[in-house]
Design an enzyme around this catalytic site. Sequence first.
Site, mmCIF file in Angstrom:
data_model
loop_
_atom_site.group_PDB
_atom_site.id
_atom_site.type_symbol
_atom_site.label_atom_id
_atom_site.label_comp_id
_atom_site.label_asym_id
_atom_site.label_seq_id
_atom_site.Cartn_x
_atom_site.Cartn_y
_atom_site.Cartn_z
ATOM 1 N N ASP A 121 -13.887 -5.442 1.754
ATOM 2 C CA ASP A 121 -14.973 -5.719 2.700
ATOM 3 C C ASP A 121 -16.336 -5.311 2.163
ATOM 4 O OD1 ASP A 121 -13.145 -6.695 4.530
ATOM 5 O OD2 ASP A 121 -12.932 -4.802 5.580
ATOM 6 N N ARG A 129 -14.863 9.147 10.357
ATOM 7 C CA ARG A 129 -15.991 8.229 10.518
ATOM 8 C C ARG A 129 -17.271 8.905 11.018
ATOM 9 N NH1 ARG A 129 -13.363 5.815 7.132
ATOM 10 N NH2 ARG A 129 -12.279 3.876 7.582
ATOM 11 N N ASP A 159 -13.233 1.236 14.221
ATOM 12 C CA ASP A 159 -14.185 1.887 13.325
ATOM 13 C C ASP A 159 -15.617 1.433 13.547
ATOM 14 O OD1 ASP A 159 -12.471 3.608 12.121
ATOM 15 O OD2 ASP A 159 -12.192 2.455 10.299
ATOM 16 N N SER A 184 -4.556 -3.689 4.827
ATOM 17 C CA SER A 184 -5.775 -2.952 5.141
ATOM 18 C C SER A 184 -5.422 -1.472 5.149
ATOM 19 C CB SER A 184 -6.319 -3.378 6.509
ATOM 20 O OG SER A 184 -7.453 -2.626 6.852
#
Length: 407
Positions: free
Chosen positions: A16, A96, A125, A177
């Site tokens: 990504d 995060r 996320d 992923s």
Amino acid sequence: MKNLNKVVLAYSGGLDTSVIIPWLKDTYGCEVIAVVGNVGQKDELEGLEEKAIKTGASKIFIEDLTEEFVNDYIFPTIQANAMYEGKYLLGTSFARPLIAKRIVEIAKAEGADAICHGCTGKGNDQVRFELGIKAFAPDMPIIAPWRIWDIKSREEEIAYAIEKEVPIKINYETNYSKDKNIWHLSHEGLDLEDPANEPKYADILELSTTLENAPDKATYITLTFEKGNAVALNGDKMSSVQLLEELNRIGGENAIGIIDMVENRLVGMKSRGVYETPGGTILYEAHKALEELCLDKDTCHYKQQVALKFAELVYDGLWFTPLREALSEFVKKTQETVTGEVKLKLYKGNIVNAGMTSAYSLYSEEYATFGEDAVYDQKDSAGFINLFGLPLVVRAKMQEVIKKEEK
């Protein structure tokens, strides 16, 4: 958003964020600064500087946040016993906010016009990153390519990467992923998207061995805790990072902490993933065991309610909120006497309590023994039961009256 000179990108080097660099430059004609939050992903950091620059970034920051991650995010969450939906140990969730905080600091220092992330519009996320950014830069524009570009799938994303000559190590067949840090490794996508499929553990596990390949002999370990934090393993004092890394090794060898879970995402859908959390699972079990010894009933039971809310807050990206901070203060108070040693037996994915001791133990063999004692008068229990059961007695008598009246 068209007049952007400089954008800071939350960069991992994965598919990504790799394709986002050329996309940002093509779309906005801007300079792209990549920021990597090193939270213990180790091998995934190799070659990132060269890759980011080659892909089009003007510079890259690789920030070592591992110690802060373990001490200020992981350990307080262990102390809370926070676990999402009874299984998930929040490995991605609490990483995060920390990364977002550091990205904001760099964006401000670099005079960036916007911050960009590579999270999809379907996941959790995006919320965690953006709430973290808003907590420290409320007016900072945020770019989320997955919500605005024309790419609709990971297959199209790979094709775009090939077109832009972006170096990638994955292909269509192995494009799980993943998210990795010192705490865990997650796997999503491909065959895992169908809950009917058994995970191909032999193919996907990286931190842990399979149950079948785990040793046939049990491994014993002893963890020492001080005020709710693990400080030593088998009598050897270690830093928090060293201790977690060693527990990851031991836990992985014994197939500890592998879960297959269908969870409820914040955005409303269910998702299925496989998580590896070997060292973290050991720490959770040891900490919970020690609390059984050291916390009184009311505190222990109320803390279980706090754990549920704490886990929801962390999962939903609400780390930087007054409620999470207040709950952490409550948890910290409860940990003042959670000090002692816990011995565990690890065997083929199982963690068995093998004994624990604490100077603050609330367990008294003298009172609890089935043998003869000189401290407890069993006759006292009769009066206690009479008082404790008084509401039941009064209600039963009332019901007898009603039955007589009905006749």
